[in-house]
Design a protein around this motif. Structure first.
Motif, PDB file in Angstrom:
ATOM      1  N   TYR A 115       0.606  -1.183  -0.006  1.00  0.00           N
ATOM      2  CA  TYR A 115      -0.004  -0.081  -0.003  1.00  0.00           C
ATOM      3  C   TYR A 115       1.013   1.231   0.099  1.00  0.00           C
ATOM      4  O   TYR A 115       0.565   2.191  -0.703  1.00  0.00           O
ATOM      5  CB  TYR A 115      -0.936  -0.065   1.214  1.00  0.00           C
ATOM      6  CG  TYR A 115      -1.786   1.056   1.433  1.00  0.00           C
ATOM      7  CD1 TYR A 115      -3.125   1.146   0.636  1.00  0.00           C
ATOM      8  CD2 TYR A 115      -1.584   2.401   2.033  1.00  0.00           C
ATOM      9  CE1 TYR A 115      -4.017   2.212   0.643  1.00  0.00           C
ATOM     10  CE2 TYR A 115      -2.532   3.239   2.239  1.00  0.00           C
ATOM     11  CZ  TYR A 115      -3.711   3.183   1.655  1.00  0.00           C
ATOM     12  OH  TYR A 115      -4.422   4.159   1.681  1.00  0.00           O
ATOM     13  N   LYS A 116       1.961   1.258   0.814  1.00  0.00           N
ATOM     14  CA  LYS A 116       2.867   2.204   0.949  1.00  0.00           C
ATOM     15  C   LYS A 116       3.484   2.596  -0.435  1.00  0.00           C
ATOM     16  O   LYS A 116       3.800   3.645  -0.805  1.00  0.00           O
ATOM     17  CB  LYS A 116       3.754   2.049   1.969  1.00  0.00           C
ATOM     18  CG  LYS A 116       4.218   3.215   2.801  1.00  0.00           C
ATOM     19  CD  LYS A 116       4.970   2.906   3.977  1.00  0.00           C
ATOM     20  CE  LYS A 116       3.962   3.274   5.552  1.00  0.00           C
ATOM     21  NZ  LYS A 116       4.628   2.638   6.700  1.00  0.00           N
TER      22      LYS A 116
ATOM     23  N   ARG B 212       2.455   1.671  -3.189  1.00  0.00           N
ATOM     24  CA  ARG B 212       1.677   2.361  -4.251  1.00  0.00           C
ATOM     25  C   ARG B 212       1.441   3.826  -4.163  1.00  0.00           C
ATOM     26  O   ARG B 212       1.404   4.522  -5.053  1.00  0.00           O
ATOM     27  CB  ARG B 212       0.427   1.562  -4.289  1.00  0.00           C
ATOM     28  CG  ARG B 212       0.104   0.554  -5.348  1.00  0.00           C
ATOM     29  CD  ARG B 212      -1.223  -0.167  -5.444  1.00  0.00           C
ATOM     30  NE  ARG B 212      -1.038  -1.252  -4.237  1.00  0.00           N
ATOM     31  CZ  ARG B 212      -2.222  -1.693  -3.651  1.00  0.00           C
ATOM     32  NH1 ARG B 212      -3.320  -0.948  -3.906  1.00  0.00           N
ATOM     33  NH2 ARG B 212      -2.056  -2.691  -2.470  1.00  0.00           N
ATOM     34  N   SER B 213       1.292   3.968  -2.763  1.00  0.00           N
ATOM     35  CA  SER B 213       1.296   5.646  -2.542  1.00  0.00           C
ATOM     36  C   SER B 213       2.392   6.447  -3.112  1.00  0.00           C
ATOM     37  O   SER B 213       2.433   7.505  -3.674  1.00  0.00           O
ATOM     38  CB  SER B 213       1.325   5.813  -1.000  1.00  0.00           C
ATOM     39  OG  SER B 213       0.074   5.197  -0.402  1.00  0.00           O
ATOM     40  N   LEU B 214       3.608   5.858  -2.853  1.00  0.00           N
ATOM     41  CA  LEU B 214       5.027   6.451  -3.228  1.00  0.00           C
ATOM     42  C   LEU B 214       4.931   6.466  -4.907  1.00  0.00           C
ATOM     43  O   LEU B 214       5.425   7.595  -5.557  1.00  0.00           O
ATOM     44  CB  LEU B 214       5.992   5.696  -2.802  1.00  0.00           C
ATOM     45  CG  LEU B 214       6.449   6.111  -1.598  1.00  0.00           C
ATOM     46  CD1 LEU B 214       7.640   5.168  -0.919  1.00  0.00           C
ATOM     47  CD2 LEU B 214       6.777   7.544  -1.190  1.00  0.00           C
TER      48      LEU B 214
ATOM     49  N   LEU C  67       2.391   6.773  -6.676  1.00  0.00           N
ATOM     50  CA  LEU C  67       1.472   7.964  -7.282  1.00  0.00           C
ATOM     51  C   LEU C  67       2.350   9.279  -7.098  1.00  0.00           C
ATOM     52  O   LEU C  67       1.963  10.242  -7.879  1.00  0.00           O
ATOM     53  CB  LEU C  67       0.116   8.065  -6.413  1.00  0.00           C
ATOM     54  CG  LEU C  67      -0.902   6.990  -6.520  1.00  0.00           C
ATOM     55  CD1 LEU C  67      -1.921   6.862  -5.455  1.00  0.00           C
ATOM     56  CD2 LEU C  67      -1.324   6.962  -7.937  1.00  0.00           C
ATOM     57  N   ILE C  68       3.252   9.320  -6.229  1.00  0.00           N
ATOM     58  CA  ILE C  68       3.641  10.640  -5.841  1.00  0.00           C
ATOM     59  C   ILE C  68       5.029  10.853  -7.022  1.00  0.00           C
ATOM     60  O   ILE C  68       5.264  11.970  -7.194  1.00  0.00           O
ATOM     61  CB  ILE C  68       4.217  10.849  -4.447  1.00  0.00           C
ATOM     62  CG1 ILE C  68       2.961  10.504  -3.500  1.00  0.00           C
ATOM     63  CG2 ILE C  68       4.852  12.197  -4.327  1.00  0.00           C
ATOM     64  CD1 ILE C  68       3.685  10.580  -2.036  1.00  0.00           C
TER      65      ILE C  68
ATOM     66  N   PRO D 223       5.436  10.523 -10.064  1.00  0.00           N
ATOM     67  CA  PRO D 223       5.525  11.178 -11.485  1.00  0.00           C
ATOM     68  C   PRO D 223       5.825  12.625 -11.236  1.00  0.00           C
ATOM     69  O   PRO D 223       6.643  13.322 -11.952  1.00  0.00           O
ATOM     70  CB  PRO D 223       4.131  10.974 -12.211  1.00  0.00           C
ATOM     71  CG  PRO D 223       3.743   9.645 -11.248  1.00  0.00           C
ATOM     72  CD  PRO D 223       4.361   9.568 -10.050  1.00  0.00           C
ATOM     73  N   LEU D 224       5.106  13.168 -10.203  1.00  0.00           N
ATOM     74  CA  LEU D 224       5.193  14.511  -9.875  1.00  0.00           C
ATOM     75  C   LEU D 224       6.671  15.061  -9.363  1.00  0.00           C
ATOM     76  O   LEU D 224       7.112  16.044  -9.805  1.00  0.00           O
ATOM     77  CB  LEU D 224       4.238  15.014  -9.048  1.00  0.00           C
ATOM     78  CG  LEU D 224       4.348  16.432  -8.555  1.00  0.00           C
ATOM     79  CD1 LEU D 224       3.816  17.451  -9.799  1.00  0.00           C
ATOM     80  CD2 LEU D 224       3.167  16.895  -7.557  1.00  0.00           C
ATOM     81  N   LEU D 225       7.127  14.042  -8.438  1.00  0.00           N
ATOM     82  CA  LEU D 225       8.227  14.329  -7.776  1.00  0.00           C
ATOM     83  C   LEU D 225       9.311  14.527  -8.907  1.00  0.00           C
ATOM     84  O   LEU D 225      10.230  15.387  -8.929  1.00  0.00           O
ATOM     85  CB  LEU D 225       8.629  13.508  -6.597  1.00  0.00           C
ATOM     86  CG  LEU D 225       9.635  13.699  -5.885  1.00  0.00           C
ATOM     87  CD1 LEU D 225       9.035  14.906  -5.137  1.00  0.00           C
ATOM     88  CD2 LEU D 225       9.813  12.730  -4.618  1.00  0.00           C
TER      89      LEU D 225
ATOM     90  N   PHE E 160       8.943  14.952 -12.036  1.00  0.00           N
ATOM     91  CA  PHE E 160       8.949  16.168 -12.965  1.00  0.00           C
ATOM     92  C   PHE E 160       9.246  17.381 -12.393  1.00  0.00           C
ATOM     93  O   PHE E 160       9.916  18.103 -12.820  1.00  0.00           O
ATOM     94  CB  PHE E 160       7.228  16.200 -12.976  1.00  0.00           C
ATOM     95  CG  PHE E 160       6.767  17.593 -13.388  1.00  0.00           C
ATOM     96  CD1 PHE E 160       7.013  17.866 -15.141  1.00  0.00           C
ATOM     97  CD2 PHE E 160       6.335  18.748 -13.091  1.00  0.00           C
ATOM     98  CE1 PHE E 160       6.846  18.970 -15.620  1.00  0.00           C
ATOM     99  CE2 PHE E 160       5.845  19.683 -13.693  1.00  0.00           C
ATOM    100  CZ  PHE E 160       6.202  19.871 -15.048  1.00  0.00           C
TER     101      PHE E 160
END
Lengths: 273, 415
Positions: free
Chosen positions: B28-29, B31-33, B35-36, B38-40, B42
Motif C-alpha cells: 500500500y505504501k 503504491r502511494s509512493l 502515485l507521488i 511522477p510529480l516528484l 517532474f
C-alpha cells in the motif's frame, strides 16, 4: 450594536466600520477604475471620459502583436494546467493515503515553487533550459508554467481529500472494482470540486506569469502578460485598459466558478458523503 | 517448546496474518509512493535542477579554465612566489593564439578584468605582440613586450581566476572582495548590502501595512453573518484573482501626476501641485500592499472564523473592559494566523520584481531586479547567481519557519 451603547462605543463602532469599508474600497476601486477608461474615446487614460467608443477594442483585436500574444497564452496555459493538474492530483492522492518517511520533505519540495522568488526560478531555468535546448520553445515554457502551478493543485486537492471517506474506495474495491475504476467512478467525482479549483489556480498562475516567461520566451512565444509588461513599460495606452477589462471579466468568471465549486463541495460534505 | 506458531492466527494459505498484514501495508505504501513519483520526478527535473544550477553558478569558475586550458594546466602547482617559468609562458602563448583564431578572447578578458581591471588591456596588448609559434625564450619575449606579465600580482590574479570554484561572487554580493594579497576586504564602491537592506525593509513595511489593514477587516468579516461576509469577501477575492499586471496598470493610472488621485485632491483644493505618487517608493508601497493584502486577510480570516465568541463575552461579563478583553483574550488566539499571514506576505514580498520595476524609481529596486539585470544586461551570470542564491537562502529559511508555524496551528486546531 446593543441599544445601551455609550456615545464613545458608538463612535468606536462606526469608526471601525468606516475603516473596514475603507480597506475594501482600497482593494476593489483600482480594479473598477480601469474598466470605464477602456471605453473612452480619447487617448488619455484619465477622467472625465471624453466620450464612449469601442475604438481601443478594435485596436486590440486588429493588432497582430496582441492577438498572437493572446493565442500564445491560450496555448501555454491550458497545456501547463493539464500537466500540473494530472501530476498534482495523482501526487495529492498518494500524499493523503498515509504516512511515509520523508513525507514532510516531499511536501516541502512540492510546495516550494510557490515560495521561491520568481526571478530565481526564471534565471535558474534560463541556465538549465539553455543546456537542454528548451530555451525559446513552447515546451520549455509549458514545463516551467506547469511547475509553478503544481503547489496550488497539491494544496486544493489534498484539502478536498481530507474530507473524502476512504471507506468508499474500500467498498468499491471489495465489490471487485479495479483501482482505476474506483478512482474514476468513485473518488474523482467526489473530489472534482477540489481538482477543478486547483486547475483554475494553475491556469490563473500560468495566464498571469510574466517573470519566468521573460527569461524563457523568445518574441515568437511572447505571452499576454509579457506583451502587457512591455506595453505598460513603454507607454500605457487605453489598449492596456481594454485588455485589462477583458482580463477582469475573466477573473470574475473564475471567481464565480470557484464560489460555485465551494458551495457544491460544502453540499457534498453536508450530505454525509 | 516452540509456542509462537500456534499462538499466531494463520490465514488460509498458512502464512501468519501478521506477516500478511505487513506485506499488505508495505505494498500500500509503495503504491502511494508510486502515485507521488511522477510529480516528484517532474519537479526535480523542471524546478529543483534549474535552481541547483543557479546555486552552482554562484561559485562556478570554469570560464578561464575552459578558455585557456593549457595555461591553467601549466600553472597547476605554481608556488606563487616567483614569476612562472618558461612552460607556462609557452602555454599562455599557445592559448592566446587559439583564442585569437577562434575570436573568443572576450570571455577570458572579461573574467580576468573582474580580478584586476587593467587585465583586459593586458590580454589585448599581448595578443598583438604574440611571439611566433616556434619562438625561443617565450617568457622573455612576452615580459619584454608586456611588462605586466612580469608582475607577481597579475599572475596571482590569473591563478585565482583559474580555480574551479570561486567565492568572489558571493563575497561581492555582500560588498566584500579578495584583494591582491588574498585577504577579504570591504569594497567601498559596492552597494549590495544596502540593496538587501532595502529589500528587507520594503518587505517589512509592506507586511506591517498589510497586517494593520487586514486585521480589523478580517475580524469584521469573521463576525458578520455569512450572507453579508460572503458578499464582501468578493472585494477581497476579486483582486486576488485579477492579473498582477492589470492591478499594476490600474495603480499607474490612479497615481500618475494627471491621475485620479491627484486630480481629485486638486479639485478639492487640498493640494496645488500634483504629488509625485508613482515611480518612487510611495507607489511601490501602495501597489505592493494592494497586491499582497489578500494573502494577509485570508489566513487571518480562516483563523478568526474558528474562534468561538464566548471567551471574549465571558471576559467582559467578568468585568474586563471590552478593549482589554479583546487584547488579552481575543488577540492571543489569533497569533498563529498573524504569524502565518505575516510570514507568507513577507516571503512573497522579498521576491518582488515586476511591481518595483514598473512603479518604482531607480532607488526602489529590490534584489530581484539586480538578479535580472546581471542575467540579461551585463551577462554576469556569476553575480546574478550569487545574489539569487542569497535571496533564495533567506526565503527558504523563512519558509521553514512558516512550515513549522502552519504545522503547529494545524495540530492545535485539531485538539
Amino acid at each position: 450594536m446593543n441599544p445601551y451603547a455609550t456615545p464613545l462605543e458608538k463612535v468606536w463602532f462606526w469608526a471601525f466600520r468606516l475603516f473596514c469599508v475603507g480597506v475594501l474600497v482600497f482593494l476593489i476601486v483600482p480594479i473598477l477604475v480601469i474598466v470605464p477608461l477602456s471605453f473612452n474615446s480619447s487617448s488619455f487614460l484619465s477622467y472625465p471620459l471624453a466620450g464612449v467608443s469601442l475604438r481601443w477594442y478594435h485596436e486590440l483585436f486588429a493588432s497582430d502583436e496582441w492577438m498572437s500574444s493572446i493565442r500564445n497564452s491560450f496555448i501555454v496555459a491550458p497545456a501547463a494546467t493539464l500537466l500540473a493538474t494530472t501530476f498534482g492530483t495523482l501526487a495529492a492522492v498518494g500524499l493523503t493515503r498515509g504516512n511515509f518517511p520523508g513525507k514532510a520533505v516531499v511536501m516541502g519540495i512540492l510546495i516550494s515553487p510557490m515560495v521561491v522568488p520568481t526571478v530565481i526560478v526564471g534565471v535558474g531555468m534560463y541556465f538549465f533550459f539553455a543546456e537542454q535546448h528548451l530555451l525559446n520553445t513552447y515546451s520549455g515554457l509549458i514545463l516551467a508554467h506547469a511547475a509553478l502551478g503544481v503547489p496550488f493543485v497539491i494544496i486544493t486537492v489534498t484539502a478536498t481529500l481530507q474530507g473524502y471517506n476512504y471507506n468508499l474506495s474500500r467498498a468499491a474495491a471489495s465489490l471487485g472494482a479495479p483501482p482505476l475504476t474506483t478512482f474514476f467512478r468513485v473518488m474523482l467525482p467526489l473530489i472534482a470540486p477540489g481538482v477543478i479549483s486547483g486547475a483554475l489556480f494553475a491556469f490563473a498562475t500560468s495566464f498571469d506569469e510574466v517573470v519566468v516567461t521573460l527569461f524563457l520566451a523568445a518574441p515568437a512565444q511572447r505571452t499576454l502578460p509579457m506583451q502587457m509588461f512591455a506595453g505598460i513599460r513603454e507607454n500605457i495606452s487605453p489598449t492596456i485598459a481594454a485588455i485589462a477589462t477583458l482580463l477582469i471579466t475573466l477573473s470574475v468568471c473564475m471567481l464565480l466558478t470557484m464560489e460555485w465549486l465551494r458551495r457544491r463541495n460544502e453540499k457534498l460534505r453536508g450530505s454525509g458523503i | 517448546m516452540d509456542t509462537t506458531p500456534t499462538a499466531l492466527p494463520l490465514s488460509d494459505d498458512g502464512v501468519p496474518l501478521k506477516v500478511r498484514l505487513r506485506r499488505a501495508e508495505r505494498s500500500y505504501k509503495l503504491r502511494s509512493l508510486a502515485l507521488i513519483a511522477p510529480l516528484l520526478i517532474f519537479l526535480v527535473l523542471s524546478f529543483v535542477l534549474p535552481i541547483s544550477t543557479l546555486l552552482y553558478r554562484a561559485v562556478d569558475n570554469h570560464e578561464l579554465a575552459d578558455a585557456m586550458p593549457k595555461t591553467v594546466a601549466a600553472l597547476d602547482g605554481w608556488d606563487g612566489n616567483a614569476i612562472p617559468a618558461e612552460p607556462v609562458f609557452v602555454a599562455l602563448a599557445t592559448d592566446l593564439r587559439d583564442l585569437k583564431e577562434a575570436g573568443r578572447i572576450g570571455i577570458p578578458a572579461k573574467r580576468l578584468g573582474y580580478e584586476i581591471s587593467g587585465f583586459r588591456s593586458v590580454l589585448t596588448k599581448t595578443l598583438r605582440k604574440l611571439p611566433a609559434p616556434d619562438a625561443q625564450n617565450v617568457r622573455d619575449v612576452v615580459v619584454d613586450a608586456v611588462p605586466e606579465w612580469g608582475e607577481l600580482r597579475y599572475w596571482k590574479a590569473f591563478e585565482r581566476a583559474a580555480k574551479p570554484y570561486t567565492p568572489r561572487y558571493l563575497l561581492a554580493s555582500v560588498d566584500r572582495e579578495v584583494n591582491e594579497d588574498g585577504q577579504i576586504v570591504v569594497n567601498e564602491s559596492s552597494a549590495f548590502v544596502d540593496i538587501f537592506g532595502r529589500t528587507f525593509w520594503i518587505s517589512g513595511v509592506v507586511t506591517l501595512c498589510c497586517l494593520l489593514l487586514a486585521y480589523p477587516l478580517a475580524y469584521w468579516l469573521s463576525v458578520l453573518p455569512p450572507s453579508k461576509s460572503n458578499l464582501l469577501m468578493i472585494c477581497v477575492l476579486l483582486p486576488f484573482w485579477t492579473s498582477l499586471l492589470v492591478r499594476t496598470a490600474a495603480w499607474i493610472v490612479l497615481l500618475q501626476s494627471g491621475g485620479l488621485i491627484n486630480g481629485g485632491l486638486q479639485a478639492l483644493g487640498i493640494i496645488d501641485q500634483p504629488l509625485q505618487l508613482v515611480f518612487n517608493r510611495v507607489g511601490v508601497y501602495i501597489s505592493m500592499v494592494h497586491i499582497l493584502l489578500p494573502f494577509m486577510i485570508l489566513p487571518l480570516y480562516s483563523v478568526m472564523k474558528g474562534i468561538p465568541p464566548h471567551f471574549v463575552r465571558a471576559a467582559v461579563s467578568l468585568g474586563a473592559h471590552p478593549f482589554l478583553a479583546f487584547w488579552k483574550v481575543y488577540v492571543p488566539q489569533t497569533i498563529a494566523g498573524v504569524g502565518a499571514g505575516c510570514l507568507l506576505t513577507y516571503i512573497l514580498a522579498l521576491g518582488y520584481y515586476i511591481t518595483p520595476a514598473l512603479l518604482g524609481g531607480p532607488d526602489d529596486q529590490m534584489v530581484s531586479y539586480f538578479v535580472a539585470f546581471y542575467t540579461n544586461r551585463t551577462i554576469n551570470w556569476g553575480m546574478a547567481s550569487a545574489l539569487g542564491s542569497l535571496l533564495l537562502v533567506a526565503t527558504l529559511l523563512l519558509y521553514v519557519v512558516y512550515g513549522k508555524l502552519v504545522d503547529n496551528t494545524g495540530q492545535s486546531g485539531r485538539k
